[in-house]
Motif scaffolding. Structure first.
Motif, PDB file in Angstrom:
ATOM      1  N   THR A  33     -21.306 -92.317 -55.003  1.00 38.87           N
ATOM      2  CA  THR A  33     -20.924 -93.579 -55.621  1.00 38.87           C
ATOM      3  C   THR A  33     -22.133 -94.332 -56.177  1.00 38.87           C
ATOM      4  N   THR A  35     -22.820 -98.676 -57.608  1.00 40.05           N
ATOM      5  CA  THR A  35     -22.211 -99.986 -57.854  1.00 40.05           C
ATOM      6  C   THR A  35     -22.388-100.487 -59.277  1.00 40.05           C
ATOM      7  N   GLN A  36     -23.264 -99.856 -60.059  1.00 42.82           N
ATOM      8  CA  GLN A  36     -23.523-100.354 -61.410  1.00 42.82           C
ATOM      9  C   GLN A  36     -23.313 -99.270 -62.464  1.00 42.82           C
ATOM     10  N   THR A  40     -17.682 -97.322 -61.840  1.00 46.74           N
ATOM     11  CA  THR A  40     -17.583 -98.116 -60.618  1.00 46.74           C
ATOM     12  C   THR A  40     -16.168 -98.623 -60.330  1.00 46.74           C
ATOM     13  N   GLU A  72     -27.563 -97.235 -58.902  1.00 46.23           N
ATOM     14  CA  GLU A  72     -27.414 -97.773 -57.543  1.00 46.23           C
ATOM     15  C   GLU A  72     -28.771 -98.294 -57.073  1.00 46.23           C
ATOM     16  N   MET A  79     -25.666-102.939 -51.227  1.00 48.78           N
ATOM     17  CA  MET A  79     -24.662-102.045 -51.788  1.00 48.78           C
ATOM     18  C   MET A  79     -23.365-102.151 -50.999  1.00 48.78           C
ATOM     19  N   THR A  82     -21.684-105.497 -51.685  1.00 49.28           N
ATOM     20  CA  THR A  82     -21.144-105.529 -53.045  1.00 49.28           C
ATOM     21  C   THR A  82     -19.834-104.759 -53.124  1.00 49.28           C
ATOM     22  N   CYS A  83     -19.774-103.603 -52.487  1.00 44.41           N
ATOM     23  CA  CYS A  83     -18.553-102.796 -52.494  1.00 44.41           C
ATOM     24  C   CYS A  83     -17.402-103.523 -51.804  1.00 44.41           C
ATOM     25  N   HIS A  87     -14.841-104.886 -54.603  1.00 45.23           N
ATOM     26  CA  HIS A  87     -13.793-103.864 -54.676  1.00 45.23           C
ATOM     27  C   HIS A  87     -12.953-103.771 -53.412  1.00 45.23           C
TER      28      HIS A  87
END
Length: 160
Positions: A33, A35-36, A40, A72, A79, A82-83, A87
């Motif tokens: 994965t 995040t950017q 995403t 990332e 991280m 942020t996830c 999300h």
């Protein structure tokens, strides 16, 4: 080859060891994965799969990676936050790893050998997915562009 999956482990963002053997008897979806990344938004679909099938023994594991265009750059703690915030991610995330090259995580070395990619075995981009059966057998590899909802049928078969 099936039992080999269970010999691997990874660390969560806090540095605690997570053993793949903890997931024996469960279907596991492993995803690298970021995040950017343009992909995403797939976090939303992965979380939906997690919520839909966690009680039927699906485990989604996110392995953040910064090897693709630096997408990332966040620390492990940032991280993870942020996830969760952006999300709603509740499935387990691991500490950032490399998926290609000499420093590739041993689990990813194994997965790439067990399920080679098209043309090359290396991971091509963020959100490459690997579906692992209940017995630890790698079942299928999915391209980064394969949306989580598009693999739901395979997940249902693996859970059956």
């Amino acid at each position: 080859m099936s039992a080999q999956f269970y010999t691997y482990s990874a660390e969560n963002p806090q540095g605690n060891e997570i053993k793949m053997s903890d997931f024996e008897g469960k279907t596991v979806l492993i995803v690298n994965t970021a995040t950017q990344c343009g992909l995403t938004p797939q976090f939303d679909g992965l979380e939906k799969l997690h919520q839909e099938y966690k009680d039927k023994d699906l485990v989604v594991l996110g392995f953040p990676c910064n090897q693709f265009a630096g997408q990332e750059p966040l620390s492990n703690d940032e991280m993870e936050a942020t996830c969760k915030l952006n999300h709603g991610v509740t499935f387990p995330l691991m500490k950032k790893i490399d998926v290609n090259g000499g420093n590739a995580h041993p689990l990813y070395k194994y997965l790439k050998k067990a399920l080679p990619g098209t043309l090359v075995n290396s991971i091509k981009w963020n959100f490459t997915k690997f579906l692992i059966g209940k017995d630890g057998t790698p079942i299928k590899r999915y391209a980064p562009t394969a949306k989580p909802e598009s693999i739901e049928g395979d997940i249902k078969k693996a859970l059956a």
